[in-house]
Design a protein around this motif. Sequence first.
Motif, PDB file in Angstrom:
ATOM      1  N   VAL A  51       8.921  12.797   3.762  1.00 37.28           N
ATOM      2  CA  VAL A  51       9.091  13.731   3.327  1.00 37.28           C
ATOM      3  C   VAL A  51       8.158  14.766   2.197  1.00 37.28           C
ATOM      4  O   VAL A  51       6.836  14.457   1.969  1.00 37.28           O
ATOM      5  CB  VAL A  51      10.350  14.027   1.917  1.00 37.28           C
ATOM      6  N   THR A  52       7.898  16.038   2.373  1.00 35.90           N
ATOM      7  CA  THR A  52       7.245  16.969   1.359  1.00 35.90           C
ATOM      8  C   THR A  52       7.588  16.371   0.595  1.00 35.90           C
ATOM      9  O   THR A  52       7.706  15.695  -0.433  1.00 35.90           O
ATOM     10  CB  THR A  52       7.236  18.247   1.482  1.00 35.90           C
ATOM     11  N   GLY A  53       5.922  16.072  -0.642  1.00 28.19           N
ATOM     12  CA  GLY A  53       5.767  15.903  -1.842  1.00 28.19           C
ATOM     13  C   GLY A  53       5.897  14.016  -2.185  1.00 28.19           C
ATOM     14  O   GLY A  53       5.872  13.837  -3.074  1.00 28.19           O
ATOM     15  N   GLN A  54       5.382  13.496  -0.839  1.00 34.69           N
ATOM     16  CA  GLN A  54       5.952  12.246  -1.681  1.00 34.69           C
ATOM     17  C   GLN A  54       4.248  10.969  -1.187  1.00 34.69           C
ATOM     18  O   GLN A  54       3.635  11.915  -0.153  1.00 34.69           O
ATOM     19  CB  GLN A  54       6.174  11.109  -0.016  1.00 34.69           C
ATOM     20  N   LEU A  55       4.203  10.167  -2.212  1.00 32.11           N
ATOM     21  CA  LEU A  55       2.904  10.067  -2.523  1.00 32.11           C
ATOM     22  C   LEU A  55       2.328   9.591  -1.458  1.00 32.11           C
ATOM     23  O   LEU A  55       3.504   8.088  -0.877  1.00 32.11           O
ATOM     24  CB  LEU A  55       2.437   8.869  -3.897  1.00 32.11           C
ATOM     25  N   THR A  56       1.023   8.693  -0.618  1.00 33.51           N
ATOM     26  CA  THR A  56       0.812   8.193   0.089  1.00 33.51           C
ATOM     27  C   THR A  56       0.260   7.103  -0.658  1.00 33.51           C
ATOM     28  O   THR A  56      -0.673   7.397  -1.731  1.00 33.51           O
ATOM     29  CB  THR A  56       0.125   8.929   0.602  1.00 33.51           C
ATOM     30  N   ALA A  57      -0.269   5.714   0.807  1.00 35.81           N
ATOM     31  CA  ALA A  57      -0.609   4.718   0.289  1.00 35.81           C
ATOM     32  C   ALA A  57      -2.085   5.009  -0.222  1.00 35.81           C
ATOM     33  O   ALA A  57      -2.909   4.626  -1.165  1.00 35.81           O
ATOM     34  CB  ALA A  57      -0.967   3.648   1.244  1.00 35.81           C
ATOM     35  N   LEU A  58      -2.620   6.394  -0.374  1.00 38.90           N
ATOM     36  CA  LEU A  58      -4.335   7.054  -0.365  1.00 38.90           C
ATOM     37  C   LEU A  58      -4.074   7.098  -1.688  1.00 38.90           C
ATOM     38  O   LEU A  58      -4.789   6.946  -2.788  1.00 38.90           O
ATOM     39  CB  LEU A  58      -4.924   7.365  -0.033  1.00 38.90           C
ATOM     40  N   GLY A  59      -2.813   8.030  -1.998  1.00 47.60           N
ATOM     41  CA  GLY A  59      -2.759   8.354  -3.639  1.00 47.60           C
ATOM     42  C   GLY A  59      -2.275   7.032  -4.577  1.00 47.60           C
ATOM     43  O   GLY A  59      -3.138   7.297  -6.036  1.00 47.60           O
ATOM     44  N   GLU A  60      -1.746   6.387  -4.040  1.00 40.81           N
ATOM     45  CA  GLU A  60      -1.410   4.960  -4.480  1.00 40.81           C
ATOM     46  C   GLU A  60      -3.114   4.277  -5.172  1.00 40.81           C
ATOM     47  O   GLU A  60      -3.569   4.001  -6.371  1.00 40.81           O
ATOM     48  CB  GLU A  60      -0.462   3.955  -4.063  1.00 40.81           C
ATOM     49  N   LYS A  61      -4.086   3.950  -4.247  1.00 41.61           N
ATOM     50  CA  LYS A  61      -5.560   3.642  -4.355  1.00 41.61           C
ATOM     51  C   LYS A  61      -6.116   4.488  -4.903  1.00 41.61           C
ATOM     52  O   LYS A  61      -6.697   3.806  -5.868  1.00 41.61           O
ATOM     53  CB  LYS A  61      -6.206   3.381  -3.196  1.00 41.61           C
TER      54      LYS A  61
END
Length: 481
Positions: free
Chosen positions: A171-181
């Motif tokens: 969905v819009t505004g969802q944290l991605t794996a890159l964001g977690e990294k």
Amino acid sequence: MRQNCHSILKWSFLTGTSTILLKLCYENFLRSAITTTNRSSSTYENALTSWASTGKRSIASPTRLIDTKLRDDLQLIGAQVYFRHGARTPLHLLPGLEEISYSKEHIGSYPFSKWDIKLITKLGNNVVSRDKISSANDIIGDRVRHLKVEIKPNNEKKTVHFQSSSGDRVVTGQLTALGEKQLYELGKTIRKEIIKEDGSGLIPMVYDPKIVYCRSTFMDRTVASARSFLAGLFSSPEKGDKIQAKGAFEIEVHNFPDEDMFPNSHAYPILKKCLTAVQLYSSLHDDHDLKKARQALIDRIGVTDYSDGILELYDDIVSRQAHNFSIPKDFSELTKDFEVMSAREFVSMATSIGFDVFIRATCGPLLYLMRENFDSIAKNYLENNENKSYQKLFLYSGHDTTLVPLAMALEIFDMRWPKYASHILMKYFISKTNPKETYVAVNYAGEPQILPNCDSYYCPYSTFMGNLQNRFEKPKFINKH
């Protein structure tokens, strides 16, 4: 002024009126000091608003290198970190630009940041059950949009709006794996500042909520960012980067409608008086560079009566750039200056209600808690004769609109919109020879700062607090740590 006061005092002792005149001299000196402080604040405010309007800096950036070497006479006793969440899917899809298709790799979790969390749900000062407070999903969940994802059923690649049988979604505004990294790596970076493998650092190598406090806005992407940061902070290189924690990471969240970690007009109605994007651009002449840049992109995407500003127009582009998706050349050219223009737009709209008014209504509560945290650290350090555990590190997981007002309040805003995982680090020191002397050192987006009225990286705490004297706002619900 000192010479004049000295002459007056000398004469007054001869005439028997020393007490009265001493009081007059003191009051005169105090008025002068206050005027000087206000003048300094006004100078920064005027420089910032002038830059927002014209794009030209009236105060040159410092060119000298900042000496950050630890002083031998100081001891690190505490720290606070405020950070923006990591890379996410866009909140605002740009019309006229083909929607991105995300892969399962984009939307999955970053494996090294996985760890159990325990949400401490609070309403005011009270810990309550989850059903007693509302999260962002509870409030705005019906406004999110499902995005496309690539799936390969039977080895056949196709693109769909993804909703799996397990309930996973994009969905819009969802944290991605890159964001977690990104947050995991930020945690590892901060680790080098405050944790030592020999145990001599600010905090132990093993996570302990009695020593580390963490708060997040009650939103999936900021909570996941807080978890990822803590995972990086407590991943030991000496033990194969395994997370060192005896239990779940404790993350405090508050009722989202009352959140004071970002500009929230529900909690602080004065913010409703800030200019909207439509009002701002209606007030600018047609040749203004902000108005021309915004209009050029609006014309390109072929919409009329667009109500949002440059920041919203730029959101989709920033997300694509972060995830290495291609961007049409003309869109890249039209948005090349939007990192700075987004900041200028925000400052122009925000300060329309007055600089200090805006600061108090946005980050005033955080500044208040920051002061409470530092005072608590110093008090516990000086009184801790029995080596009891107490909180020395305070973490706040928020948004770009958390960082910008804070940077404005500290007068260190670099006039660029903060990137994903940007942060403000504040380290707190005490003199080894005089415990009444404490100092604060601040880094913004990884860069050391010289704070107002300070001569070096290590700013006297009294000066630091003096700079903020008109910017504190007592939270409506004060947290007790």
